[in-house]
Design a protein around this motif. Structure first.
Motif, PDB file in Angstrom:
ATOM      1  N   ASN A 202       1.021  -1.017   0.672  1.00  0.00           N
ATOM      2  CA  ASN A 202       0.268   0.332   0.000  1.00  0.00           C
ATOM      3  C   ASN A 202       0.774   1.379  -0.192  1.00  0.00           C
ATOM      4  N   THR A 203       2.022   0.862   0.693  1.00  0.00           N
ATOM      5  CA  THR A 203       2.618   2.129   0.731  1.00  0.00           C
ATOM      6  C   THR A 203       4.235   2.579  -0.173  1.00  0.00           C
ATOM      7  N   ILE A 204       4.668   3.798  -0.001  1.00  0.00           N
ATOM      8  CA  ILE A 204       6.050   4.073  -1.348  1.00  0.00           C
ATOM      9  C   ILE A 204       7.177   3.525   0.088  1.00  0.00           C
ATOM     10  N   THR A 205       6.840   3.675   0.817  1.00  0.00           N
ATOM     11  CA  THR A 205       7.722   3.208   2.145  1.00  0.00           C
ATOM     12  C   THR A 205       8.081   1.999   1.824  1.00  0.00           C
ATOM     13  N   LEU A 206       6.871   0.313   2.206  1.00  0.00           N
ATOM     14  CA  LEU A 206       7.545  -0.337   1.838  1.00  0.00           C
ATOM     15  C   LEU A 206       8.344  -0.782   0.335  1.00  0.00           C
ATOM     16  N   GLN A 207       6.851  -0.084  -0.651  1.00  0.00           N
ATOM     17  CA  GLN A 207       8.183  -0.866  -2.089  1.00  0.00           C
ATOM     18  C   GLN A 207       9.498   0.601  -1.900  1.00  0.00           C
ATOM     19  N   GLU A 208       9.670   1.391  -1.251  1.00  0.00           N
ATOM     20  CA  GLU A 208      11.485   1.499  -1.490  1.00  0.00           C
ATOM     21  C   GLU A 208      11.877   0.999  -0.708  1.00  0.00           C
ATOM     22  N   GLN A 209      11.631   0.260   0.569  1.00  0.00           N
ATOM     23  CA  GLN A 209      11.863  -1.058   1.375  1.00  0.00           C
ATOM     24  C   GLN A 209      12.762  -2.056   1.200  1.00  0.00           C
ATOM     25  N   LEU A 210      11.436  -2.268  -0.134  1.00  0.00           N
ATOM     26  CA  LEU A 210      11.535  -3.915  -0.475  1.00  0.00           C
ATOM     27  C   LEU A 210      12.721  -3.705  -2.034  1.00  0.00           C
ATOM     28  N   VAL A 211      12.398  -2.352  -2.675  1.00  0.00           N
ATOM     29  CA  VAL A 211      13.450  -2.097  -4.018  1.00  0.00           C
ATOM     30  C   VAL A 211      14.919  -1.296  -3.643  1.00  0.00           C
ATOM     31  N   GLY A 212      14.941  -0.922  -2.430  1.00  0.00           N
ATOM     32  CA  GLY A 212      16.164  -0.278  -2.265  1.00  0.00           C
ATOM     33  C   GLY A 212      17.137  -1.342  -1.507  1.00  0.00           C
ATOM     34  N   LYS A 213      16.498  -1.413  -0.523  1.00  0.00           N
ATOM     35  CA  LYS A 213      16.610  -2.416   0.510  1.00  0.00           C
ATOM     36  C   LYS A 213      16.893  -3.921   1.372  1.00  0.00           C
ATOM     37  N   ASP A 214      16.237  -4.030   0.812  1.00  0.00           N
ATOM     38  CA  ASP A 214      15.681  -5.880   1.271  1.00  0.00           C
ATOM     39  C   ASP A 214      15.856  -7.031  -0.531  1.00  0.00           C
ATOM     40  N   LEU A 215      15.611  -6.288  -1.122  1.00  0.00           N
ATOM     41  CA  LEU A 215      16.167  -6.763  -2.746  1.00  0.00           C
ATOM     42  C   LEU A 215      17.819  -7.005  -3.309  1.00  0.00           C
ATOM     43  N   PRO A 216      17.774  -5.978  -2.888  1.00  0.00           N
ATOM     44  CA  PRO A 216      19.589  -5.853  -2.752  1.00  0.00           C
ATOM     45  C   PRO A 216      20.507  -6.351  -2.409  1.00  0.00           C
ATOM     46  N   PHE A 217      19.949  -6.233  -0.996  1.00  0.00           N
ATOM     47  CA  PHE A 217      20.676  -7.261  -0.704  1.00  0.00           C
ATOM     48  C   PHE A 217      20.433  -8.403  -0.139  1.00  0.00           C
ATOM     49  N   LEU A 218      18.813  -8.840  -0.891  1.00  0.00           N
ATOM     50  CA  LEU A 218      19.122 -10.805  -1.209  1.00  0.00           C
ATOM     51  C   LEU A 218      19.660 -11.183  -2.587  1.00  0.00           C
ATOM     52  N   ALA A 219      19.669 -10.012  -2.762  1.00  0.00           N
ATOM     53  CA  ALA A 219      20.848 -10.153  -4.259  1.00  0.00           C
ATOM     54  C   ALA A 219      22.493 -10.072  -4.075  1.00  0.00           C
ATOM     55  N   GLY A 220      23.045 -10.170  -2.718  1.00  0.00           N
ATOM     56  CA  GLY A 220      24.152 -10.377  -2.672  1.00  0.00           C
ATOM     57  C   GLY A 220      23.886 -11.445  -2.204  1.00  0.00           C
ATOM     58  N   ALA A 221      23.252 -11.775  -1.035  1.00  0.00           N
ATOM     59  CA  ALA A 221      23.000 -13.050  -0.208  1.00  0.00           C
ATOM     60  C   ALA A 221      23.199 -14.092  -1.090  1.00  0.00           C
ATOM     61  N   LEU A 222      21.657 -14.096  -1.721  1.00  0.00           N
ATOM     62  CA  LEU A 222      21.450 -15.504  -2.590  1.00  0.00           C
ATOM     63  C   LEU A 222      22.991 -15.731  -3.593  1.00  0.00           C
ATOM     64  N   SER A 223      23.686 -15.602  -3.705  1.00  0.00           N
ATOM     65  CA  SER A 223      24.495 -15.956  -4.504  1.00  0.00           C
ATOM     66  C   SER A 223      24.612 -16.797  -5.494  1.00  0.00           C
ATOM     67  N   ASP A 224      23.497 -17.918  -4.853  1.00  0.00           N
ATOM     68  CA  ASP A 224      23.975 -18.700  -5.617  1.00  0.00           C
ATOM     69  C   ASP A 224      22.849 -18.786  -7.014  1.00  0.00           C
ATOM     70  N   GLN A 225      21.908 -18.070  -7.229  1.00  0.00           N
ATOM     71  CA  GLN A 225      20.738 -17.098  -7.700  1.00  0.00           C
ATOM     72  C   GLN A 225      21.276 -16.470  -8.860  1.00  0.00           C
ATOM     73  N   LYS A 226      20.307 -15.569  -9.717  1.00  0.00           N
ATOM     74  CA  LYS A 226      19.981 -14.762 -10.275  1.00  0.00           C
ATOM     75  C   LYS A 226      18.802 -14.291  -9.153  1.00  0.00           C
ATOM     76  N   VAL A 227      19.071 -12.452  -9.304  1.00  0.00           N
ATOM     77  CA  VAL A 227      17.776 -12.405  -8.171  1.00  0.00           C
ATOM     78  C   VAL A 227      17.382 -10.626  -9.103  1.00  0.00           C
ATOM     79  N   ARG A 228      16.366 -10.692 -10.276  1.00  0.00           N
ATOM     80  CA  ARG A 228      16.618 -10.243 -10.506  1.00  0.00           C
ATOM     81  C   ARG A 228      14.595  -9.016  -9.743  1.00  0.00           C
ATOM     82  N   PHE A 229      14.958  -8.338 -10.043  1.00  0.00           N
ATOM     83  CA  PHE A 229      13.659  -7.712  -9.574  1.00  0.00           C
ATOM     84  C   PHE A 229      12.934  -6.118  -9.994  1.00  0.00           C
ATOM     85  N   ALA A 230      12.006  -5.425  -9.482  1.00  0.00           N
ATOM     86  CA  ALA A 230      11.651  -4.600 -10.949  1.00  0.00           C
ATOM     87  C   ALA A 230      10.605  -3.640 -10.006  1.00  0.00           C
TER      88      ALA A 230
END
Ligand code: SF4
Length: 481
Positions: A202-230
């Motif tokens: 619902n909120t932009i804050t959560l969207q920004e957290q997901l694409v600005g923080k959580d997903l980039p973090f998981l892209a680094g942590a889950l190094s055995d797979q591609k993490v593609r998000f938008a």
């Protein structure tokens, strides 16, 4: 066993069935529903429709998902006609292949293969949970890790739901770390099965957290797979380069004053912005300026636009089409559902790219977005305006129509004039009076309610206002309309 010739897509048994059925139909077109094996060879055929020498009915209901619909071309030319191609596309959407044979059933031209149903690879809930555990990659990547058993349990449960195509309502209190709890299984599922998940918030804050923080973090942590998000936003969030050009050349004629400098600022920003969206602007633009330069689906000329290749809207949509996780808001999600519902398209891209998995975060706000996009809205003023357009104190569409019909002297006009006078005008007056009564009753009733937002359930049948005439007034009004 496959008893077809090595190059043939038609086994001898069904070939004989097809040949005989065509002979019995005097060589005319016959349509067959055919079973197809894993090598794509037709292993059985049953006639489902017979036509003439030029055509035969080929309806989707004739064949089951996983079968192929085959018909013959008596001419022996197996090229599909335009009509064949159109039907083949529809069949494919329903999971059915499409082919053409000659009358001797010696050649089969496969227009569309039977779409293969991919086997899903289930997720191991314990393995998904372990990714978030003390010995997992998330802990290794985090500077300060804190084990959260509720988060791991949530991730394991969601992994099971993915594997069993399930639906669940999950309540996670503060501190559970729910976003990683659902993103990890979503990404694991994408890696195993290539299926995209839409995460709606619902909120932009959560969207920004997901694409600005959580997903980039998981892209680094889950190094055995591609993490593609938008992140995908509604059209009006993006700058339209074409509308910006138009606004800059129109200049003073379009705006009251002081907009020229703002337009030039937007043009400079357009050259350096990463996504061309409102959120990337250092300061919010004037409403009237943004209204003139924001992207609008109805005004967009798409491929014919000179800016199509660098367009921000389409860049975002292209990125979303490649992503395993697409983050959107509830309004965009519901706009997508509304478009799919109206067009019957549940498989291809609509407002959002095609997706088969959905996570709704901040779900308690979904109802408002659903009501806005899927609901119907009626107001007293809206109905009055509608009736006023039809007739108001001798003016409006009906009196104008009456005058026009009265000035003609043919029989059809005379009959139509009778209809307007005897049916349409009285019906409009009755509906106007009923609508006024309906809203008077509702007004009176709502005044006595503590909450102005009311959910109508079956129990409302027993409410005194329903019995006092609201029900019959509503029925009568709908009948008149
Ligand atoms: S493609 Fe459409 S939205 Fe993009 S710049 Fe052109 S008109 Fe605007």
């Amino acid at each position: 066993m496959n008893d077809a010739a090595p190059e043939s897509r038609l086994a001898s048994g069904p070939a004989k069935t097809i040949r005989i059925a065509i002979m019995l139909a005097s060589g005319n077109e016959v349509c067959f529903a055919c079973a197809v094996n894993d090598e794509g060879v037709v292993t059985a055929a049953r006639p489902v429709a017979r036509g003439d020498v030029r055509s035969v009915l080929a309806l989707p209901g004739f064949a089951q998902r996983g079968e192929m619909l085959v018909h013959n071309h008596p001419s022996g030319l197996l090229e599909p006609s335009d009509a064949d191609l159109e039907i083949a596309a529809k069949m494919h959407d329903d999971g059915i292949g499409f082919g053409i044979v000659d009358n001797a059933a010696s050649r089969l031209y496969v227009v569309v293969e039977v779409p293969r149903i991919e086997e899903q690879i289930p997720l191991d809930p314990d393995a998904v949970s372990a990714l978030l555990g003390p010995d997992g990659p998330v802990a290794a990547k985090l500077g300060r890790y804190e084990d959260r058993p509720a988060q791991r349990e949530m991730a394991a449960r969601i992994a099971r739901l993915y594997s069993h195509n399930g639906i669940a309502l999950i309540e996670a209190g503060t501190g559970v770390g729910k976003s990683l709890g659902y993103l990890v299984p979503a990404l694991r599922w994408a890696a195993a099965n290539g299926e995209r998940t839409v995460v709606s918030t619902n909120t932009i804050t959560l969207q920004e957290q997901l694409v600005g923080k959580d997903l980039p973090f998981l892209a680094g942590a889950l190094s055995d797979q591609k993490v593609r998000f938008a992140l995908l936003k509604g059209w009006r969030n993006y700058l339209c380069l074409h509308r910006l050009d138009v606004a800059r050349s129109a200049g003073a004629s379009l705006f009251e004053s002081g907009a020229a400098a703002e337009l030039e600022g937007l043009a400079r920003w357009a050259e350096r912005t990463t996504d061309g969206s409102l959120a990337d602007l250092p300061a919010a633009p004037r409403h009237d300026v943004w209204d003139e330069v924001s992207a609008e689906a109805d005004l967009c000329t798409r491929l014919r636009c000179e800016h199509f290749s660098e367009c921000f809207v389409f860049a975002a949509r292209r990125a979303a089409a490649q992503a395993d996780v697409v983050v959107a808001n509830h309004h965009l999600l519901m706009a997508d559902v509304a478009v799919r519902k109206a067009s019957g398209n549940w498989d291809e891209a609509a407002v959002l790219p095609s997706y088969s998995r959905l996570i709704i975060d901040e779900g308690h706000h979904l109802e408002d977005a659903a009501a806005a996009h899927l609901g119907k809205n009626t107001t007293r003023r809206g109905l009055q305006r509608l009736f006023g357009r039809l007739e108001r104190r001798g003016k409006g569409l009906l009196p104008a129509l009456e005058r026009k019909l009265a000035s003609a002297d043919d029989l059809l006009s005379a009959a139509s004039l009778d209809l307007v006078r005897a049916r349409l005008t009285p019906a409009t007056n009755t509906a106007r009076a009923l609508a006024a009564r309906l809203f008077d009753l509702l007004d009176e009733w709502l005044t006595g309610q503590r909450d102005t937002q009311i959910r109508l359930t079956d129990a409302f049948d027993d409410d005194p206002v329903w019995r006092a005439g609201l029900g019959t007034t509503l029925d009568d009004l709908l009948r008149e309309l």
